[in-house]
Design an enzyme around this catalytic site. Structure first.
Site, PDB file in Angstrom:
ATOM      1  N   THR A  17      -5.957   6.601   8.062  1.00 39.29           N
ATOM      2  CA  THR A  17      -6.496   6.802   6.705  1.00 39.29           C
ATOM      3  C   THR A  17      -6.545   5.513   5.905  1.00 39.29           C
ATOM      4  OG1 THR A  17      -4.315   7.353   5.806  1.00 39.29           O
ATOM      5  CG2 THR A  17      -5.641   9.172   6.675  1.00 39.29           C
ATOM      6  N   THR A  18      -6.209   4.407   6.540  1.00 37.50           N
ATOM      7  CA  THR A  18      -6.299   3.088   5.910  1.00 37.50           C
ATOM      8  C   THR A  18      -7.025   2.143   6.862  1.00 37.50           C
ATOM      9  OG1 THR A  18      -4.150   2.423   6.822  1.00 37.50           O
ATOM     10  CG2 THR A  18      -4.153   3.425   4.624  1.00 37.50           C
ATOM     11  N   HIS A  44       3.546  10.983   6.349  1.00 38.40           N
ATOM     12  CA  HIS A  44       2.953  10.793   7.669  1.00 38.40           C
ATOM     13  C   HIS A  44       4.000  10.186   8.605  1.00 38.40           C
ATOM     14  CE1 HIS A  44      -1.382  10.475   5.855  1.00 38.40           C
ATOM     15  NE2 HIS A  44      -0.928  11.723   5.912  1.00 38.40           N
ATOM     16  N   HIS A  97       5.476   6.920   6.539  1.00 35.58           N
ATOM     17  CA  HIS A  97       5.174   6.396   5.205  1.00 35.58           C
ATOM     18  C   HIS A  97       4.711   7.531   4.308  1.00 35.58           C
ATOM     19  CE1 HIS A  97       1.380   6.190   7.530  1.00 35.58           C
ATOM     20  NE2 HIS A  97       0.846   6.592   6.388  1.00 35.58           N
ATOM     21  N   HIS A 123       0.818  -1.219   0.000  1.00 34.23           N
ATOM     22  CA  HIS A 123       0.000   0.000   0.000  1.00 34.23           C
ATOM     23  C   HIS A 123       0.848   1.263   0.000  1.00 34.23           C
ATOM     24  CE1 HIS A 123      -3.328  -2.675   0.835  1.00 34.23           C
ATOM     25  NE2 HIS A 123      -2.754  -3.089   1.953  1.00 34.23           N
ATOM     26  N   GLU A 128      -3.264  13.300   0.819  1.00 34.36           N
ATOM     27  CA  GLU A 128      -4.540  12.872   1.394  1.00 34.36           C
ATOM     28  C   GLU A 128      -5.327  14.061   1.926  1.00 34.36           C
ATOM     29  OE1 GLU A 128      -4.543   8.384   2.409  1.00 34.36           O
ATOM     30  OE2 GLU A 128      -3.595   9.445   4.079  1.00 34.36           O
ATOM     31  N   HIS A 153       2.307   8.982   0.763  1.00 31.05           N
ATOM     32  CA  HIS A 153       1.140   8.853  -0.118  1.00 31.05           C
ATOM     33  C   HIS A 153       1.401   9.715  -1.347  1.00 31.05           C
ATOM     34  CE1 HIS A 153      -1.417   6.841   2.936  1.00 31.05           C
ATOM     35  NE2 HIS A 153      -0.728   7.586   3.795  1.00 31.05           N
TER      36      HIS A 153
END
Length: 404
Positions: A224-225, A142, A115, A90, A129, A117
Site C-alpha cells: 500500500t506504499t 499490518h 506497522h 511514514h 486503509e 496506519h
C-alpha cells in the site's frame, strides 16, 4: 546515419541511468507534491491493476471452503531478544524476529515486520486503509511476511508473485484500554522524529490479533506504499480489535514525519492510502454470510464503518418478536382459563359435599312438571264409586309419575 542513431541511443541510455536512481530515491508522501495521485508517475507499479487497499463489498464476496484458519507460529515465543521500533517518516515499524512465521497458506511465510496506519480526527473519522462497504475503522495494523519457501529474502520476494503475505487487522475504539497495544504505544515518544529507532522489550505479537483467525477476506493485491509491488496475498480479518480513545489519540498526535534536525515539524497523520479499484478481482471469504453476521461485541466504528444488520434481518427479528408475544399471550390466556375452571370446580365440589341434596345447590336443568288438570275429576270418580251400592271397588292405582 548509423553513427547518428548510435549517438542517440547512447544519450537515451545515459538519461535512463541518471533518471532511474533519482526516481528510486525520491521522497514520497501521502499528500503534497509527491502524494498519492502522483505515485504512479515515479513508481509505475502504483498504477497497476491489482493495487491495495480495496473496499470489501460484502455482497460481492465469494465463499471459498478451502480457506482454512491461519496459524501464527512463534508469535508468543519472543524470548529475551528485544524488538526494534523505528519511525521511517511514514509509520511506526516494529521489526520481527525470523523465527516467527505463518502457516495456513499454500507456502510457509516468515515474519518480517509490522506497522500501523491511522487518521487525524480521532474516533469516527477514519484511518484504516481497507474499508468495508465503503466505510472504514479508526486504524489498521499490518503484519508482513515473505515467502521463505520460494525466495531467499524479503528483497527478492517483494518483487515476485505470491512473494508476500500480509495480515490486515482493523482497529476500532472503545472505553477500555488494550494492554497489548501499550507494548508499542508506550515507546512511541522515543521515536518521535523520522529515522529514529529504539529497542523495546519483546512481547506476545499474537495478543495484537483478533481472537477469531478463522474468518477473513482473501484477495491478491499489492503493497500500500511505493513501490506498490503487486506481490501480496492479503488476509483481512472479519473481527475487529479494540483500543481506547486515549490510545488512538496518542497514535495520531505523538509522531512526526519530519526529522529532528528540521525546523518545521510535521505531524505524522493520515498515513493511509485511498482504496483502489478491484478491476475484476474477486475477494474470497473463509466464512458464509450466516456465520459472519455477528460482530465483535460493542463495536464502535468510524464514520466509514458499515452496519452489518440489513433491513431484512431487522424485519425478521421484528416478526419473530411479534410471533413470540402472540404465542406467549395465548399460553397465558390458556393458563388463566384453566385455573378459573379448576377453581370453580373446586368450589362446586365443596358445596355438594356440605349439602344433603345436590339439587339444593346445583341449578336443576330439568323443566318444571306440567300441572295435571285431570286429577280432581278422577278423585271425584273414585269417591262416587266407593259410595255407590255399598260396593268397595278399588280403583287401579296409577303408575308412579317419573321426572322427565
Amino acid at each position: 546515419m548509423d553513427v547518428l542513431a548510435l549517438c542517440i541511443l547512447l544519450i537515451l541510455l545515459c538519461f535512463q541511468w541518471t533518471v532511474a536512481p533519482a526516481a528510486a530515491e525520491i521522497s514520497w508522501t501521502y499528500t503534497g507534491l509527491v502524494g498519492q495521485s502522483e505515485w504512479s508517475q515515479y513508481f509505475p507499479d502504483c498504477g497497476g491493476t491489482s493495487q491495495s487497499p480495496v473496499d470489501v463489498v460484502t455482497t460481492q464476496t465469494k465463499y471459498d471452503p478451502s480457506l482454512t484458519p491461519l496459524t501464527p507460529l512463534g508469535y508468543d515465543q519472543h524470548g529475551y531478544q528485544p524488538f526494534t521500533l523505528f519511525n521511517n517518516g511514514h509509520t511506526a515499524v516494529i521489526m520481527l524476529p525470523e523465527w516467527m512465521g505463518l502457516s495456513g497458506l499454500p507456502w510457509f511465510f516468515t515474519a518480517v515486520q509490522m506497522h500501523l496506519h491511522w487518521g487525524s480526527g480521532g474516533p469516527s473519522h477514519g484511518g484504516s486503509e481497507h474499508t468495508t462497504n465503503g466505510l472504514s475503522a479508526d486504524a489498521e495494523l499490518h503484519v508482513v511476511h515473505y515467502n521463505s519457501e520460494l525466495y531467499p529474502n524479503m528483497s527478492t520476494a517483494m518483487t515476485q508473485r505470491n512473494g508476500l503475505a500480509v495480515l490486515g487487522i482493523l482497529i476500532v475504539t472503545g472505553e477500555e484500554t488494550n494492554v497489548a497495544f501499550n507494548n508499542i504505544l508506550h515507546y512511541l515518544s522515543r521515536v518521535r522524529h523520522a529515522d529514529q529507532r529504539v529497542s523495546i522489550p519483546a512481547f506476545d505479537v499474537q495478543s495484537l490479533l483478533p481472537e477469531d483467525l478463522g474468518r477473513y477476506y482473501r484477495y491478491n493485491g499489492s503493497l500500500t506504499t511505493p513501490p506498490c509491488y503487486q506481490s501480496v496475498i492479503w488476509t483481512l480479518f472479519h473481527e475487529r480489535v479494540r483500543i481506547s480513545k486515549a490510545q488512538l489519540l496518542k497514535m495520531e498526535t505523538i509522531l512526526y514525519s519530519s526529522k529532528a534536525a528540521e525546523a518545521d515539524r510535521m505531524l505524522l497523520q493520515d498515513n493511509y492510502r485511498e482504496t483502489q479499484p478491484l478491476n475484476h478481482r474477486v475477494i474470497f471469504t473463509s466464512f458464509t454470510a450466516e456465520s459472519g453476521k455477528e460482530l465483535s461485541s460493542g463495536l464502535s466504528l468510524s464514520g466509514r464503518f458499515v452496519c452489518f444488520s440489513s433491513a431484512g434481518e431487522v424485519t425478521a427479528i421484528v416478526i419473530g418478536v411479534m410471533c413470540g408475544c402472540v404465542g406467549l399471550a395465548v399460553i397465558v390466556r390458556f393458563v388463566v382459563k384453566t385455573i378459573r375452571f379448576f377453581t370453580l370446580l373446586r368450589r362446586e365440589t365443596v358445596a355438594v359435599n356440605s349439602s344433603t341434596s345436590s339439587w339444593d345447590v346445583l341449578p336443576s336443568t330439568r323443566p318444571a312438571p306440567m300441572p295435571r288438570m285431570d286429577e280432581p275429576h278422577k278423585k271425584q270418580e273414585v269417591d262416587l264409586s266407593m259410595t255407590s251400592e255399598g260396593e268397595k271397588k278399588e280403583e287401579p292405582s296409577l303408575p308412579p309419575q317419573t321426572e322427565p
